[in-house]
Design a protein around this motif. Structure first.
Motif, PDB file in Angstrom:
ATOM      1  N   GLN A 192       0.817  -1.113   0.052  1.00  0.00           N
ATOM      2  CA  GLN A 192       0.193   0.089  -0.044  1.00  0.00           C
ATOM      3  C   GLN A 192       0.976   1.206  -0.245  1.00  0.00           C
ATOM      4  N   MET A 193       1.841   1.181   0.753  1.00  0.00           N
ATOM      5  CA  MET A 193       2.903   2.305   0.836  1.00  0.00           C
ATOM      6  C   MET A 193       3.319   2.903  -0.569  1.00  0.00           C
ATOM      7  N   LEU A 194       3.777   1.856  -1.357  1.00  0.00           N
ATOM      8  CA  LEU A 194       4.188   1.897  -2.743  1.00  0.00           C
ATOM      9  C   LEU A 194       3.392   2.378  -3.676  1.00  0.00           C
ATOM     10  N   ARG A 195       2.179   1.945  -3.474  1.00  0.00           N
ATOM     11  CA  ARG A 195       0.986   2.543  -4.294  1.00  0.00           C
ATOM     12  C   ARG A 195       0.691   3.886  -4.065  1.00  0.00           C
ATOM     13  N   LYS A 196       0.784   4.289  -2.664  1.00  0.00           N
ATOM     14  CA  LYS A 196       0.832   5.792  -2.296  1.00  0.00           C
ATOM     15  C   LYS A 196       1.877   6.497  -2.925  1.00  0.00           C
ATOM     16  N   LEU A 197       3.102   5.985  -3.011  1.00  0.00           N
ATOM     17  CA  LEU A 197       3.998   6.742  -3.410  1.00  0.00           C
ATOM     18  C   LEU A 197       4.254   6.981  -4.904  1.00  0.00           C
ATOM     19  N   LYS A 198       3.586   5.958  -5.389  1.00  0.00           N
ATOM     20  CA  LYS A 198       3.532   6.103  -6.964  1.00  0.00           C
ATOM     21  C   LYS A 198       2.629   7.407  -7.405  1.00  0.00           C
ATOM     22  N   GLN A 199       1.870   7.736  -6.518  1.00  0.00           N
ATOM     23  CA  GLN A 199       0.823   8.978  -6.854  1.00  0.00           C
ATOM     24  C   GLN A 199       1.771  10.249  -6.654  1.00  0.00           C
ATOM     25  N   GLN A 200       2.852  10.213  -5.834  1.00  0.00           N
ATOM     26  CA  GLN A 200       3.507  11.154  -5.491  1.00  0.00           C
ATOM     27  C   GLN A 200       4.840  11.409  -6.552  1.00  0.00           C
ATOM     28  N   LEU A 201       4.830  10.615  -7.406  1.00  0.00           N
ATOM     29  CA  LEU A 201       6.113  10.622  -8.278  1.00  0.00           C
ATOM     30  C   LEU A 201       5.636  11.163  -9.638  1.00  0.00           C
ATOM     31  N   THR A 202       6.522  12.107  -9.914  1.00  0.00           N
ATOM     32  CA  THR A 202       6.271  12.896 -11.225  1.00  0.00           C
ATOM     33  C   THR A 202       6.109  11.737 -12.403  1.00  0.00           C
ATOM     34  N   PRO A 203       5.555  12.111 -13.619  1.00  0.00           N
ATOM     35  CA  PRO A 203       5.775  11.127 -14.582  1.00  0.00           C
ATOM     36  C   PRO A 203       7.001  10.425 -15.008  1.00  0.00           C
ATOM     37  N   GLN A 204       7.921  11.552 -15.025  1.00  0.00           N
ATOM     38  CA  GLN A 204       9.483  10.826 -15.481  1.00  0.00           C
ATOM     39  C   GLN A 204      10.069  10.618 -14.173  1.00  0.00           C
ATOM     40  N   GLY A 205       9.798  10.633 -13.030  1.00  0.00           N
ATOM     41  CA  GLY A 205      10.382  10.122 -11.749  1.00  0.00           C
ATOM     42  C   GLY A 205      10.785   8.823 -11.576  1.00  0.00           C
ATOM     43  N   ARG A 206      11.527   8.644 -10.526  1.00  0.00           N
ATOM     44  CA  ARG A 206      12.299   7.296 -10.225  1.00  0.00           C
ATOM     45  C   ARG A 206      12.117   7.088  -8.886  1.00  0.00           C
ATOM     46  N   ILE A 207      11.982   5.640  -8.558  1.00  0.00           N
ATOM     47  CA  ILE A 207      11.837   5.432  -7.393  1.00  0.00           C
ATOM     48  C   ILE A 207      13.143   4.292  -6.881  1.00  0.00           C
ATOM     49  N   ILE A 208      13.769   4.652  -5.776  1.00  0.00           N
ATOM     50  CA  ILE A 208      15.160   3.435  -5.611  1.00  0.00           C
ATOM     51  C   ILE A 208      14.804   2.887  -4.114  1.00  0.00           C
ATOM     52  N   VAL A 209      14.823   1.664  -4.136  1.00  0.00           N
ATOM     53  CA  VAL A 209      14.275   0.823  -3.002  1.00  0.00           C
ATOM     54  C   VAL A 209      15.478  -0.079  -2.719  1.00  0.00           C
ATOM     55  N   SER A 210      15.771  -0.406  -1.292  1.00  0.00           N
ATOM     56  CA  SER A 210      16.638  -1.358  -0.966  1.00  0.00           C
ATOM     57  C   SER A 210      16.004  -2.357   0.070  1.00  0.00           C
ATOM     58  N   VAL A 211      16.156  -3.483   0.099  1.00  0.00           N
ATOM     59  CA  VAL A 211      15.493  -4.487   1.084  1.00  0.00           C
ATOM     60  C   VAL A 211      16.281  -5.597   1.332  1.00  0.00           C
ATOM     61  N   PRO A 212      16.734  -6.285   2.423  1.00  0.00           N
ATOM     62  CA  PRO A 212      17.334  -7.158   2.762  1.00  0.00           C
ATOM     63  C   PRO A 212      17.115  -8.489   2.370  1.00  0.00           C
ATOM     64  N   ASN A 213      17.913  -9.494   1.827  1.00  0.00           N
ATOM     65  CA  ASN A 213      17.708 -10.543   1.231  1.00  0.00           C
ATOM     66  C   ASN A 213      17.762 -11.876   2.257  1.00  0.00           C
ATOM     67  N   ILE A 214      16.322 -12.070   2.260  1.00  0.00           N
ATOM     68  CA  ILE A 214      16.168 -13.241   3.395  1.00  0.00           C
ATOM     69  C   ILE A 214      16.845 -14.623   2.815  1.00  0.00           C
ATOM     70  N   ARG A 215      17.306 -14.669   1.773  1.00  0.00           N
ATOM     71  CA  ARG A 215      17.759 -15.942   1.168  1.00  0.00           C
ATOM     72  C   ARG A 215      19.381 -15.919   1.370  1.00  0.00           C
ATOM     73  N   HIS A 216      19.997 -15.117   2.082  1.00  0.00           N
ATOM     74  CA  HIS A 216      21.416 -15.063   2.259  1.00  0.00           C
ATOM     75  C   HIS A 216      21.708 -16.244   3.225  1.00  0.00           C
ATOM     76  N   HIS A 217      22.877 -16.796   2.794  1.00  0.00           N
ATOM     77  CA  HIS A 217      23.391 -17.912   3.504  1.00  0.00           C
ATOM     78  C   HIS A 217      23.409 -17.954   4.864  1.00  0.00           C
TER      79      HIS A 217
END
Length: 207
Positions: A98-123
């Motif tokens: 839901q947060m990302l759907r909200k953020l999409k509305q706040q991004l200009t048409p040519q805008g960019r989003i950068i996301v980082s998340v931890p990888n739960i598949r790490h050894h």
């Protein structure tokens, strides 16, 4: 307070040449946004931060700081942005979709989003779980005790795509941080990267 003070230099390859207005969720003390502005990568910086201590420091460096729970803040009142940063923050949210759907509305048409998340598949997570049945929360890291959501590369990509973003780049990072020479070597192999990447950084635009 050092936990809140890191500049996220690793996002540099994904940054647009210039973004007029930048918003960061979980901005900490504002180090990354201040770095962007100091290097001429943006004109206006806005940060949202839950921690009162970090927010008070961020106010010394940023143009605008909103203190509070990002999921409860009226994002529409902030206007639109040319770049939005969600760096190691979505896994802390109750509803990152839901947060990302909200953020999409706040991004200009040519805008960019950068996301980082931890990888739960790490050894470091898989091997103790597989061979010892261990799943131990920690003060920080992939199993940070404040994490509510967990992602692999595939589910991280789906997270953005389901919110209406087109992913332009997805990069695994952290192989070089391994203390063991073996894991640093293994992390260079394509088949092993999903098990050696500590986190994924994704760059997207409105699809």
């Amino acid at each position: 307070m050092e936990y809140y003070g890191f500049v996220r230099h690793e996002i540099a390859p994904m940054l647009p040449a210039h973004a007029d207005r930048v918003l960061e969720l979980g901005c900490g003390n504002g180090a990354t946004l201040a770095w962007l502005k100091a290097n001429g990568r943006c004109n206006s910086t806005t940060g949202i931060e839950y921690s009162p201590d970090a927010s008070s420091i961020a106010r010394q460096h940023l143009d605008h700081v909103i203190e509070g729970d990002a999921e409860q803040i009226d994002l529409q009142a902030l206007g639109q942005f040319d770049l939005i940063l969600c760096l190691d923050v979505l896994e802390h949210l109750r509803d990152p979709w839901q947060m990302l759907r909200k953020l999409k509305q706040q991004l200009t048409p040519q805008g960019r989003i950068i996301v980082s998340v931890p990888n739960i598949r790490h050894h470091s997570i898989l091997l103790p779980l597989l061979f010892r049945g261990q799943w131990r929360y920690q003060a920080a890291g992939i199993l940070d005790q404040t994490h509510l959501r967990f992602f692999t590369q595939e589910s991280a990509q789906q997270l953005l795509e389901q919110a209406g973003f087109q992913i332009e780049q997805c990069t695994g990072l952290g192989q070089q941080w391994a203390a063991s020479r073996f894991w640093r070597w293994l992390g260079k192999l394509a088949w092993a990267k999903p098990f050696c990447s500590v986190q994924y950084i994704l760059n997207g635009k409105i699809s």
